[in-house]
Write a protein that holds these residues in place. Structure first.
Motif, PDB file in Angstrom:
ATOM      1  N   ILE A 103      24.919  10.994   4.881  1.00 51.42           N
ATOM      2  CA  ILE A 103      24.980  12.245   5.642  1.00 51.42           C
ATOM      3  C   ILE A 103      25.169  11.946   7.124  1.00 51.42           C
ATOM      4  CG2 ILE A 103      23.606  14.222   6.412  1.00 51.42           C
ATOM      5  CD1 ILE A 103      22.298  14.185   3.600  1.00 51.42           C
ATOM      6  N   LYS A 104      24.424  10.977   7.644  1.00 44.76           N
ATOM      7  CA  LYS A 104      24.531  10.635   9.065  1.00 44.76           C
ATOM      8  C   LYS A 104      25.893  10.044   9.383  1.00 44.76           C
ATOM      9  CE  LYS A 104      19.586  10.042   9.971  1.00 44.76           C
ATOM     10  NZ  LYS A 104      18.507   9.120  10.394  1.00 44.76           N
ATOM     11  N   GLN A 105      26.414   9.226   8.474  1.00 44.58           N
ATOM     12  CA  GLN A 105      27.735   8.636   8.695  1.00 44.58           C
ATOM     13  C   GLN A 105      28.813   9.721   8.691  1.00 44.58           C
ATOM     14  OE1 GLN A 105      28.987   5.854   5.678  1.00 44.58           O
ATOM     15  NE2 GLN A 105      30.455   4.856   7.035  1.00 44.58           N
ATOM     16  N   ARG A 106      28.683  10.679   7.794  1.00 46.36           N
ATOM     17  CA  ARG A 106      29.626  11.794   7.717  1.00 46.36           C
ATOM     18  C   ARG A 106      29.501  12.705   8.927  1.00 46.36           C
ATOM     19  NH1 ARG A 106      27.410  15.003   3.760  1.00 46.36           N
ATOM     20  NH2 ARG A 106      28.146  13.649   2.091  1.00 46.36           N
ATOM     21  N   GLY A 107      28.268  12.831   9.427  1.00 42.29           N
ATOM     22  CA  GLY A 107      28.025  13.664  10.601  1.00 42.29           C
ATOM     23  C   GLY A 107      27.642  15.085  10.297  1.00 42.29           C
ATOM     24  N   LYS A 108      27.348  15.384   9.035  1.00 35.71           N
ATOM     25  CA  LYS A 108      26.939  16.741   8.674  1.00 35.71           C
ATOM     26  C   LYS A 108      26.298  16.739   7.294  1.00 35.71           C
ATOM     27  CE  LYS A 108      31.640  17.755   7.087  1.00 35.71           C
ATOM     28  NZ  LYS A 108      32.840  18.595   7.325  1.00 35.71           N
ATOM     29  N   LEU A 109      25.439  17.721   7.076  1.00 33.34           N
ATOM     30  CA  LEU A 109      24.800  17.938   5.773  1.00 33.34           C
ATOM     31  C   LEU A 109      25.596  18.992   5.024  1.00 33.34           C
ATOM     32  CD1 LEU A 109      22.300  17.739   3.808  1.00 33.34           C
ATOM     33  CD2 LEU A 109      21.297  19.595   5.157  1.00 33.34           C
ATOM     34  N   LEU A 110      26.003  18.685   3.802  1.00 32.14           N
ATOM     35  CA  LEU A 110      26.724  19.647   2.968  1.00 32.14           C
ATOM     36  C   LEU A 110      25.711  20.362   2.076  1.00 32.14           C
ATOM     37  CD1 LEU A 110      29.789  17.452   1.889  1.00 32.14           C
ATOM     38  CD2 LEU A 110      29.625  19.066   3.802  1.00 32.14           C
ATOM     39  N   ALA A 111      25.543  21.652   2.318  1.00 32.65           N
ATOM     40  CA  ALA A 111      24.523  22.420   1.616  1.00 32.65           C
ATOM     41  C   ALA A 111      25.156  23.506   0.761  1.00 32.65           C
ATOM     42  CB  ALA A 111      23.548  23.055   2.615  1.00 32.65           C
ATOM     43  N   GLY A 112      24.877  23.472  -0.533  1.00 29.41           N
ATOM     44  CA  GLY A 112      25.344  24.508  -1.436  1.00 29.41           C
ATOM     45  C   GLY A 112      24.436  25.727  -1.332  1.00 29.41           C
ATOM     46  N   VAL A 113      25.004  26.865  -0.953  1.00 22.25           N
ATOM     47  CA  VAL A 113      24.242  28.107  -0.813  1.00 22.25           C
ATOM     48  C   VAL A 113      25.044  29.252  -1.409  1.00 22.25           C
ATOM     49  CG1 VAL A 113      23.064  27.316   1.281  1.00 22.25           C
ATOM     50  CG2 VAL A 113      25.216  28.586   1.475  1.00 22.25           C
ATOM     51  N   LYS A 114      24.363  30.335  -1.684  1.00 24.42           N
ATOM     52  CA  LYS A 114      25.041  31.521  -2.221  1.00 24.42           C
ATOM     53  C   LYS A 114      25.509  32.433  -1.086  1.00 24.42           C
ATOM     54  CE  LYS A 114      22.847  31.804  -6.772  1.00 24.42           C
ATOM     55  NZ  LYS A 114      22.020  32.648  -7.661  1.00 24.42           N
ATOM     56  N   PHE A 115      26.608  33.122  -1.351  1.00 29.61           N
ATOM     57  CA  PHE A 115      27.149  34.068  -0.382  1.00 29.61           C
ATOM     58  C   PHE A 115      26.996  35.512  -0.868  1.00 29.61           C
ATOM     59  CE2 PHE A 115      30.528  31.276   1.943  1.00 29.61           C
ATOM     60  CZ  PHE A 115      29.535  30.359   2.280  1.00 29.61           C
ATOM     61  N   ASP A 116      26.268  35.708  -1.981  1.00 29.55           N
ATOM     62  CA  ASP A 116      26.229  37.040  -2.591  1.00 29.55           C
ATOM     63  C   ASP A 116      24.837  37.453  -3.056  1.00 29.55           C
ATOM     64  OD1 ASP A 116      25.797  35.452  -4.800  1.00 29.55           O
ATOM     65  OD2 ASP A 116      27.740  35.813  -5.707  1.00 29.55           O
ATOM     66  N   THR A 117      23.795  36.816  -2.507  1.00 29.37           N
ATOM     67  CA  THR A 117      22.444  37.079  -2.992  1.00 29.37           C
ATOM     68  C   THR A 117      21.485  37.347  -1.838  1.00 29.37           C
ATOM     69  OG1 THR A 117      22.919  35.550  -4.816  1.00 29.37           O
ATOM     70  CG2 THR A 117      20.630  36.201  -4.532  1.00 29.37           C
ATOM     71  N   PRO A 118      21.555  38.537  -1.235  1.00 29.79           N
ATOM     72  CA  PRO A 118      20.618  38.857  -0.152  1.00 29.79           C
ATOM     73  C   PRO A 118      19.192  38.978  -0.682  1.00 29.79           C
ATOM     74  CG  PRO A 118      21.887  40.808  -0.795  1.00 29.79           C
ATOM     75  CD  PRO A 118      22.465  39.648  -1.545  1.00 29.79           C
ATOM     76  N   PRO A 119      18.168  38.578   0.069  1.00 29.84           N
ATOM     77  CA  PRO A 119      18.261  38.044   1.435  1.00 29.84           C
ATOM     78  C   PRO A 119      18.317  36.514   1.483  1.00 29.84           C
ATOM     79  CG  PRO A 119      15.979  38.458   0.922  1.00 29.84           C
ATOM     80  CD  PRO A 119      16.762  38.832  -0.319  1.00 29.84           C
ATOM     81  N   PHE A 120      18.559  35.867   0.353  1.00 28.20           N
ATOM     82  CA  PHE A 120      18.534  34.402   0.312  1.00 28.20           C
ATOM     83  C   PHE A 120      19.808  33.786   0.888  1.00 28.20           C
ATOM     84  CE2 PHE A 120      15.538  35.813  -2.880  1.00 28.20           C
ATOM     85  CZ  PHE A 120      14.432  35.022  -2.597  1.00 28.20           C
ATOM     86  N   GLY A 121      20.951  34.344   0.542  1.00 30.21           N
ATOM     87  CA  GLY A 121      22.216  33.873   1.059  1.00 30.21           C
ATOM     88  C   GLY A 121      23.285  34.925   0.838  1.00 30.21           C
ATOM     89  N   PHE A 122      23.920  35.386   1.932  1.00 30.25           N
ATOM     90  CA  PHE A 122      24.931  36.438   1.800  1.00 30.25           C
ATOM     91  C   PHE A 122      25.789  36.455   3.064  1.00 30.25           C
ATOM     92  CE2 PHE A 122      21.247  38.184   3.853  1.00 30.25           C
ATOM     93  CZ  PHE A 122      21.702  39.127   4.774  1.00 30.25           C
ATOM     94  N   LEU A 123      26.863  37.225   3.040  1.00 32.65           N
ATOM     95  CA  LEU A 123      27.743  37.359   4.195  1.00 32.65           C
ATOM     96  C   LEU A 123      27.359  38.607   4.980  1.00 32.65           C
ATOM     97  CD1 LEU A 123      31.200  36.486   2.575  1.00 32.65           C
ATOM     98  CD2 LEU A 123      29.658  34.974   3.847  1.00 32.65           C
ATOM     99  N   ASN A 124      27.172  38.448   6.301  1.00 31.03           N
ATOM    100  CA  ASN A 124      26.796  39.594   7.136  1.00 31.03           C
ATOM    101  C   ASN A 124      28.032  40.409   7.514  1.00 31.03           C
ATOM    102  OD1 ASN A 124      28.079  38.163   9.172  1.00 31.03           O
ATOM    103  ND2 ASN A 124      26.196  37.587  10.238  1.00 31.03           N
ATOM    104  N   GLU A 125      27.842  41.367   8.404  1.00 35.72           N
ATOM    105  CA  GLU A 125      28.942  42.258   8.773  1.00 35.72           C
ATOM    106  C   GLU A 125      30.075  41.516   9.480  1.00 35.72           C
ATOM    107  OE1 GLU A 125      25.833  42.085  11.926  1.00 35.72           O
ATOM    108  OE2 GLU A 125      25.844  42.511   9.771  1.00 35.72           O
ATOM    109  N   LYS A 126      29.794  40.322   9.998  1.00 33.64           N
ATOM    110  CA  LYS A 126      30.825  39.499  10.633  1.00 33.64           C
ATOM    111  C   LYS A 126      31.433  38.494   9.659  1.00 33.64           C
ATOM    112  CE  LYS A 126      28.622  39.728  15.203  1.00 33.64           C
ATOM    113  NZ  LYS A 126      28.036  38.924  16.311  1.00 33.64           N
ATOM    114  N   ASN A 127      31.085  38.643   8.378  1.00 28.92           N
ATOM    115  CA  ASN A 127      31.570  37.748   7.325  1.00 28.92           C
ATOM    116  C   ASN A 127      31.055  36.317   7.505  1.00 28.92           C
ATOM    117  OD1 ASN A 127      33.037  37.927   4.856  1.00 28.92           O
ATOM    118  ND2 ASN A 127      34.679  36.688   5.747  1.00 28.92           N
ATOM    119  N   GLU A 128      29.874  36.202   8.103  1.00 33.32           N
ATOM    120  CA  GLU A 128      29.234  34.913   8.311  1.00 33.32           C
ATOM    121  C   GLU A 128      28.091  34.736   7.313  1.00 33.32           C
ATOM    122  OE1 GLU A 128      29.713  34.824  13.196  1.00 33.32           O
ATOM    123  OE2 GLU A 128      27.898  35.657  12.256  1.00 33.32           O
ATOM    124  N   PRO A 129      27.930  33.540   6.750  1.00 30.04           N
ATOM    125  CA  PRO A 129      26.826  33.322   5.807  1.00 30.04           C
ATOM    126  C   PRO A 129      25.481  33.275   6.527  1.00 30.04           C
ATOM    127  CG  PRO A 129      27.974  31.262   6.209  1.00 30.04           C
ATOM    128  CD  PRO A 129      28.752  32.321   6.932  1.00 30.04           C
TER     129      PRO A 129
END
Length: 270
Positions: free
Chosen positions: A38-64
């Protein structure tokens, strides 16, 4: 913290299935040291949902956004890297993890003995319950009224198994995500929707013609998934969660997304 969105091909899920079919243990797909990778890549890749409020969803700006995403940001801070959010669903959250397309899966996932055979889990970071939501005018008042009724549920979840066991006379209709299951109820294609209580409360909050029934028929301990044997990343997740609990940050995030104080304490080690 800058967050980025990356969409993954369904080929990742197919590859994971192929690995399982070949008899390869999931742990064999992991890097020797995921934290170093992860450190070598420079980022953490996290699997999250975009359709399950309030745990993970897209807001009015289409941001997760969501509770799971805020938790993951704290984990990434502990590791010292930004986080990239990768869209997953209930059917793909484990295959994408096993195949290496994400480093962890924070996707409102219940820790079960069956899933524990394939991946490892963090400590429980949220404890939920399963319930039902119906139109206010419905004749359904409890689980016993579901015989012969159609109930929508999210596909590939413990919710689907739980409702089948709790209401064997009901006709279960599975959908790929919560929004589709909710739409089926709104359009009158099903008689009820079952799901995690806090998610149903989100639907009911903005839709006053629907009511959540008092039945609570399961306990859902949510954990963050990592590849089997990935103890370094699992420890980083656990220590981040425990530090958040001790500092009060967890309670702040909980109140932000659920509007209440956490009623189940996190496991904290000395």
């Amino acid at each position: 913290m800058k967050t980025m969105i990356r969409f993954n091909s369904i080929l990742a899920a197919i590859a994971a299935v192929a690995i399982a079919g070949a008899g390869v243990h999931p742990a064999s797909a992991q890097a020797p040291d995921t934290i170093a990778q992860i450190k070598q890549r420079g980022k953490l890749l996290a699997g999250v949902k975009f359709d399950t409020p309030p745990f993970g969803f897209l807001n009015e700006k289409n941001e997760p956004v969501g509770f799971d995403l805020d938790i993951v940001k704290k984990v990434a801070e502990r590791i010292g890297v930004p986080v990239e959010f990768v869209k997953v669903t209930s059917p793909t959250r484990i295959p994408l993890l096993v195949s290496g397309n994400v480093d962890l899966s924070a996707a409102s996932m219940t820790h079960t003995q069956e899933r524990d055979k394939t991946i490892d889990f963090s400590i429980t970071y949220y404890t939920g319950a399963q319930s039902l939501i119906v139109p206010k005018a419905s004749t359904i008042k409890s689980l016993k009224d579901l015989a012969g009724k159609q109930v929508s549920v999210q596909q590939g979840t413990t919710l689907e198994k739980n409702i089948a066991a709790a209401a064997p006379g009901a006709k279960i209709v599975a959908f790929k995500d919560y929004n589709s299951a909710w739409l089926a109820l709104v359009q009158g294609r099903v008689d009820a929707l079952t799901g995690s209580l806090n998610i149903l409360q989100g639907f009911a909050k903005d839709n006053k013609d629907y009511v959540i029934l008092p039945d609570r028929f399961s306990v859902e301990p949510f954990g963050i998934g990592v590849r089997q044997g990935d103890s370094s990343l699992r420890d980083a997740v656990n220590f981040a969660l425990q530090d958040m609990w001790k500092s009060g940050e967890y309670a702040e995030l909980y109140k932000k997304w659920f509007g209440a104080e956490p009623d189940v304490p996190l496991e904290v080690w000395p």
